[in-house]
Design a protein around this motif. Structure first.
Motif, PDB file in Angstrom:
ATOM      1  N   ASN A 172       0.812  -1.211   0.000  1.00  0.00           N
ATOM      2  CA  ASN A 172       0.000   0.000   0.000  1.00  0.00           C
ATOM      3  C   ASN A 172       0.847   1.263   0.000  1.00  0.00           C
ATOM      4  OD1 ASN A 172      -2.903  -0.707   0.008  1.00  0.00           O
ATOM      5  ND2 ASN A 172      -2.341  -1.892   1.806  1.00  0.00           N
ATOM      6  N   LEU A 173       2.025   1.187   0.607  1.00  0.00           N
ATOM      7  CA  LEU A 173       2.934   2.327   0.566  1.00  0.00           C
ATOM      8  C   LEU A 173       3.401   2.580  -0.865  1.00  0.00           C
ATOM      9  CD1 LEU A 173       4.644   4.487   1.935  1.00  0.00           C
ATOM     10  CD2 LEU A 173       6.408   2.739   2.337  1.00  0.00           C
ATOM     11  N   ILE A 174       3.765   1.513  -1.565  1.00  0.00           N
ATOM     12  CA  ILE A 174       4.206   1.638  -2.957  1.00  0.00           C
ATOM     13  C   ILE A 174       3.044   2.104  -3.830  1.00  0.00           C
ATOM     14  CG2 ILE A 174       5.049   0.355  -4.960  1.00  0.00           C
ATOM     15  CD1 ILE A 174       6.606  -1.424  -3.003  1.00  0.00           C
ATOM     16  N   ARG A 175       1.857   1.557  -3.590  1.00  0.00           N
ATOM     17  CA  ARG A 175       0.684   1.965  -4.360  1.00  0.00           C
ATOM     18  C   ARG A 175       0.374   3.446  -4.117  1.00  0.00           C
ATOM     19  NH1 ARG A 175      -4.401  -1.878  -4.169  1.00  0.00           N
ATOM     20  NH2 ARG A 175      -4.035  -1.680  -1.937  1.00  0.00           N
ATOM     21  N   ALA A 176       0.579   3.901  -2.892  1.00  0.00           N
ATOM     22  CA  ALA A 176       0.327   5.307  -2.563  1.00  0.00           C
ATOM     23  C   ALA A 176       1.223   6.232  -3.374  1.00  0.00           C
ATOM     24  CB  ALA A 176       0.539   5.539  -1.068  1.00  0.00           C
ATOM     25  N   LEU A 177       2.443   5.783  -3.668  1.00  0.00           N
ATOM     26  CA  LEU A 177       3.360   6.603  -4.467  1.00  0.00           C
ATOM     27  C   LEU A 177       2.816   6.811  -5.879  1.00  0.00           C
ATOM     28  CD1 LEU A 177       6.811   5.093  -3.397  1.00  0.00           C
ATOM     29  CD2 LEU A 177       5.738   7.219  -2.604  1.00  0.00           C
ATOM     30  N   THR A 178       2.223   5.769  -6.448  1.00  0.00           N
ATOM     31  CA  THR A 178       1.600   5.891  -7.770  1.00  0.00           C
ATOM     32  C   THR A 178       0.413   6.842  -7.721  1.00  0.00           C
ATOM     33  OG1 THR A 178       2.286   3.852  -8.891  1.00  0.00           O
ATOM     34  CG2 THR A 178       0.061   4.619  -9.333  1.00  0.00           C
ATOM     35  N   ILE A 179      -0.392   6.737  -6.674  1.00  0.00           N
ATOM     36  CA  ILE A 179      -1.554   7.616  -6.532  1.00  0.00           C
ATOM     37  C   ILE A 179      -1.116   9.069  -6.397  1.00  0.00           C
ATOM     38  CG2 ILE A 179      -3.495   8.205  -5.024  1.00  0.00           C
ATOM     39  CD1 ILE A 179      -3.647   5.191  -4.331  1.00  0.00           C
ATOM     40  N   ILE A 180      -0.118   9.318  -5.558  1.00  0.00           N
ATOM     41  CA  ILE A 180       0.402  10.675  -5.369  1.00  0.00           C
ATOM     42  C   ILE A 180       0.965  11.223  -6.669  1.00  0.00           C
ATOM     43  CG2 ILE A 180       2.198  12.037  -4.228  1.00  0.00           C
ATOM     44  CD1 ILE A 180       1.837  10.151  -1.793  1.00  0.00           C
ATOM     45  N   LEU A 181       1.708  10.384  -7.399  1.00  0.00           N
ATOM     46  CA  LEU A 181       2.283  10.811  -8.677  1.00  0.00           C
ATOM     47  C   LEU A 181       1.193  11.155  -9.677  1.00  0.00           C
ATOM     48  CD1 LEU A 181       4.742  11.246 -10.489  1.00  0.00           C
ATOM     49  CD2 LEU A 181       4.667   8.802 -11.071  1.00  0.00           C
ATOM     50  N   ALA A 182       0.147  10.332  -9.738  1.00  0.00           N
ATOM     51  CA  ALA A 182      -0.956  10.574 -10.672  1.00  0.00           C
ATOM     52  C   ALA A 182      -1.660  11.889 -10.362  1.00  0.00           C
ATOM     53  CB  ALA A 182      -1.952   9.418 -10.619  1.00  0.00           C
ATOM     54  N   ILE A 183      -1.918  12.142  -9.087  1.00  0.00           N
ATOM     55  CA  ILE A 183      -2.637  13.361  -8.695  1.00  0.00           C
ATOM     56  C   ILE A 183      -1.780  14.607  -8.903  1.00  0.00           C
ATOM     57  CG2 ILE A 183      -3.659  14.601  -6.741  1.00  0.00           C
ATOM     58  CD1 ILE A 183      -4.536  11.869  -5.635  1.00  0.00           C
ATOM     59  N   THR A 184      -0.552  14.585  -8.387  1.00  0.00           N
ATOM     60  CA  THR A 184       0.309  15.767  -8.487  1.00  0.00           C
ATOM     61  C   THR A 184       0.681  16.077  -9.934  1.00  0.00           C
ATOM     62  OG1 THR A 184       2.261  14.378  -8.051  1.00  0.00           O
ATOM     63  CG2 THR A 184       1.272  15.518  -6.174  1.00  0.00           C
ATOM     64  N   SER A 185       0.953  15.047 -10.732  1.00  0.00           N
ATOM     65  CA  SER A 185       1.307  15.262 -12.139  1.00  0.00           C
ATOM     66  C   SER A 185       0.141  15.876 -12.905  1.00  0.00           C
ATOM     67  CB  SER A 185       1.725  13.950 -12.796  1.00  0.00           C
ATOM     68  OG  SER A 185       2.875  13.418 -12.191  1.00  0.00           O
ATOM     69  N   THR A 186      -1.053  15.404 -12.615  1.00  0.00           N
ATOM     70  CA  THR A 186      -2.243  15.942 -13.278  1.00  0.00           C
ATOM     71  C   THR A 186      -2.453  17.405 -12.918  1.00  0.00           C
ATOM     72  OG1 THR A 186      -3.322  13.761 -13.303  1.00  0.00           O
ATOM     73  CG2 THR A 186      -4.749  15.695 -13.536  1.00  0.00           C
ATOM     74  N   ILE A 187      -2.294  17.725 -11.634  1.00  0.00           N
ATOM     75  CA  ILE A 187      -2.463  19.115 -11.185  1.00  0.00           C
ATOM     76  C   ILE A 187      -1.410  20.020 -11.817  1.00  0.00           C
ATOM     77  CG2 ILE A 187      -2.326  20.643  -9.181  1.00  0.00           C
ATOM     78  CD1 ILE A 187      -3.536  18.354  -7.517  1.00  0.00           C
ATOM     79  N   ILE A 188      -0.153  19.581 -11.804  1.00  0.00           N
ATOM     80  CA  ILE A 188       0.936  20.381 -12.382  1.00  0.00           C
ATOM     81  C   ILE A 188       0.716  20.592 -13.875  1.00  0.00           C
ATOM     82  CG2 ILE A 188       3.403  20.375 -12.944  1.00  0.00           C
ATOM     83  CD1 ILE A 188       3.848  18.910 -10.255  1.00  0.00           C
ATOM     84  N   TYR A 189       0.339  19.524 -14.578  1.00  0.00           N
ATOM     85  CA  TYR A 189       0.108  19.608 -16.022  1.00  0.00           C
ATOM     86  C   TYR A 189      -1.009  20.598 -16.343  1.00  0.00           C
ATOM     87  CZ  TYR A 189      -1.670  18.241 -20.613  1.00  0.00           C
ATOM     88  OH  TYR A 189      -2.129  18.266 -21.910  1.00  0.00           O
ATOM     89  N   LYS A 190      -2.105  20.513 -15.609  1.00  0.00           N
ATOM     90  CA  LYS A 190      -3.249  21.370 -15.904  1.00  0.00           C
ATOM     91  C   LYS A 190      -2.935  22.834 -15.592  1.00  0.00           C
ATOM     92  CE  LYS A 190      -7.280  19.941 -16.196  1.00  0.00           C
ATOM     93  NZ  LYS A 190      -8.685  19.519 -16.101  1.00  0.00           N
ATOM     94  N   ARG A 191      -2.205  23.071 -14.526  1.00  0.00           N
ATOM     95  CA  ARG A 191      -1.828  24.444 -14.194  1.00  0.00           C
ATOM     96  C   ARG A 191      -0.829  25.006 -15.203  1.00  0.00           C
ATOM     97  NH1 ARG A 191      -1.225  24.123  -7.541  1.00  0.00           N
ATOM     98  NH2 ARG A 191      -3.474  24.217  -7.117  1.00  0.00           N
ATOM     99  N   LYS A 192       0.111  24.185 -15.615  1.00  0.00           N
ATOM    100  CA  LYS A 192       1.103  24.629 -16.593  1.00  0.00           C
ATOM    101  C   LYS A 192       0.456  24.938 -17.933  1.00  0.00           C
ATOM    102  CE  LYS A 192       5.496  23.308 -18.721  1.00  0.00           C
ATOM    103  NZ  LYS A 192       6.557  22.261 -18.807  1.00  0.00           N
ATOM    104  N   MET A 193      -0.521  24.121 -18.331  1.00  0.00           N
ATOM    105  CA  MET A 193      -1.206  24.322 -19.614  1.00  0.00           C
ATOM    106  C   MET A 193      -2.398  25.270 -19.492  1.00  0.00           C
ATOM    107  SD  MET A 193       0.711  22.516 -21.529  1.00  0.00           S
ATOM    108  CE  MET A 193      -0.233  22.534 -23.066  1.00  0.00           C
ATOM    109  N   ASN A 194      -2.607  25.776 -18.278  1.00  0.00           N
ATOM    110  CA  ASN A 194      -3.719  26.705 -18.003  1.00  0.00           C
ATOM    111  C   ASN A 194      -5.075  26.096 -18.410  1.00  0.00           C
ATOM    112  OD1 ASN A 194      -4.718  29.130 -16.998  1.00  0.00           O
ATOM    113  ND2 ASN A 194      -4.701  30.118 -19.011  1.00  0.00           N
ATOM    114  N   ILE A 195      -5.255  24.834 -18.039  1.00  0.00           N
ATOM    115  CA  ILE A 195      -6.505  24.124 -18.326  1.00  0.00           C
ATOM    116  C   ILE A 195      -7.352  24.129 -17.059  1.00  0.00           C
ATOM    117  CG2 ILE A 195      -7.539  21.938 -19.036  1.00  0.00           C
ATOM    118  CD1 ILE A 195      -4.889  21.253 -20.406  1.00  0.00           C
ATOM    119  N   PRO A 196      -8.582  24.590 -17.121  1.00  0.00           N
ATOM    120  CA  PRO A 196      -9.427  24.629 -15.907  1.00  0.00           C
ATOM    121  C   PRO A 196      -9.729  23.224 -15.386  1.00  0.00           C
ATOM    122  CG  PRO A 196     -10.723  25.147 -17.871  1.00  0.00           C
ATOM    123  CD  PRO A 196      -9.286  25.127 -18.303  1.00  0.00           C
TER     124      PRO A 196
END
Length: 209
Positions: A172-196
């Protein structure tokens, strides 16, 4: 048998089209490489813990990886969640609850004890929330949650992590890293591309369009 009424409903309520409303016309290649990047912590982490010993059978690959990822995301995210969220006034959480409850209940057969049952239910319920959120934030491209679901199941089965979806603390610790990466990467990508963002305060409970 389940698919026929689902597709008929989508066909009738979406101007005689099926693939677009369910997200199947999304960018397949983009969905694949994005979900692969998100899954790297599990693919590499489980490999390190299990000395990269492959334990995946052809049957598990087809049923637990390919079929489970595609059909579960198609029905639970594309249909149960997606159709409510996109075509009604229900917000993210109300639209999520029905499909997430069904999705979590679907995995209850994996449990033999109450503790495992609760753990599996909570894990898969939260997983349903993650897949639904990614589905929305990646412009309803169903291939993103399908791809992530596939690679997460693949790494889980490939290294024989656990007999059920709950797993142990290390898993679950390893799985949590994938979840965190998915969420943070999505947020960073959308903010960088100025996508609402699709999921925000105005769409959490009531979908103000």
């Amino acid at each position: 048998m389940i698919g026929i009424p689902v597709f008929l409903f989508v066909f009738i309520t979406n101007n005689k089209t099926v693939f677009t409303p369910l997200g199947l016309r999304g960018n397949f290649i983009k969905g694949l490489w994005v979900s692969l990047i998100f899954s790297l912590p599990m693919i590499i982490g489980f490999g390190l813990v299990n000395d990269f010993q492959i334990r995946l059978t052809l049957k598990d690959f087809i049923i637990s990886c390919l079929f489970a990822a595609f059909f579960e995301e198609l029905y639970y995210r594309g249909f149960f969640f997606g159709q409510l969220f996109k075509n009604s006034r229900l917000g993210f959480f109300p639209s999520l609850i029905i499909g997430a409850m069904l999705f979590a209940s679907l995995h209850s057969y994996q449990s033999e004890h109450l503790f495992d049952l609760v753990g599996i239910f909570v894990t898969t319920f939260l997983g349903a929330g993650l897949f639904a959120w990614l589905y929305v934030e990646w412009s309803f491209n169903l291939w993103v949650p399908v791809g992530l679901h596939f690679f997460m199941n693949l790494s889980w089965n490939m290294y024989g992590v656990s007999d059920n979806a709950f797993g142990g603390w290390t898993a679950n610790l390893i799985r949590a890293l994938t979840i965190i990466l998915a969420i943070t990467s999505t947020i960073i990508y959308k903010r960088k591309m100025n996508i609402p963002f699709g999921v925000k305060s105005k769409t959490l409970w009531i979908n103000y369009k």
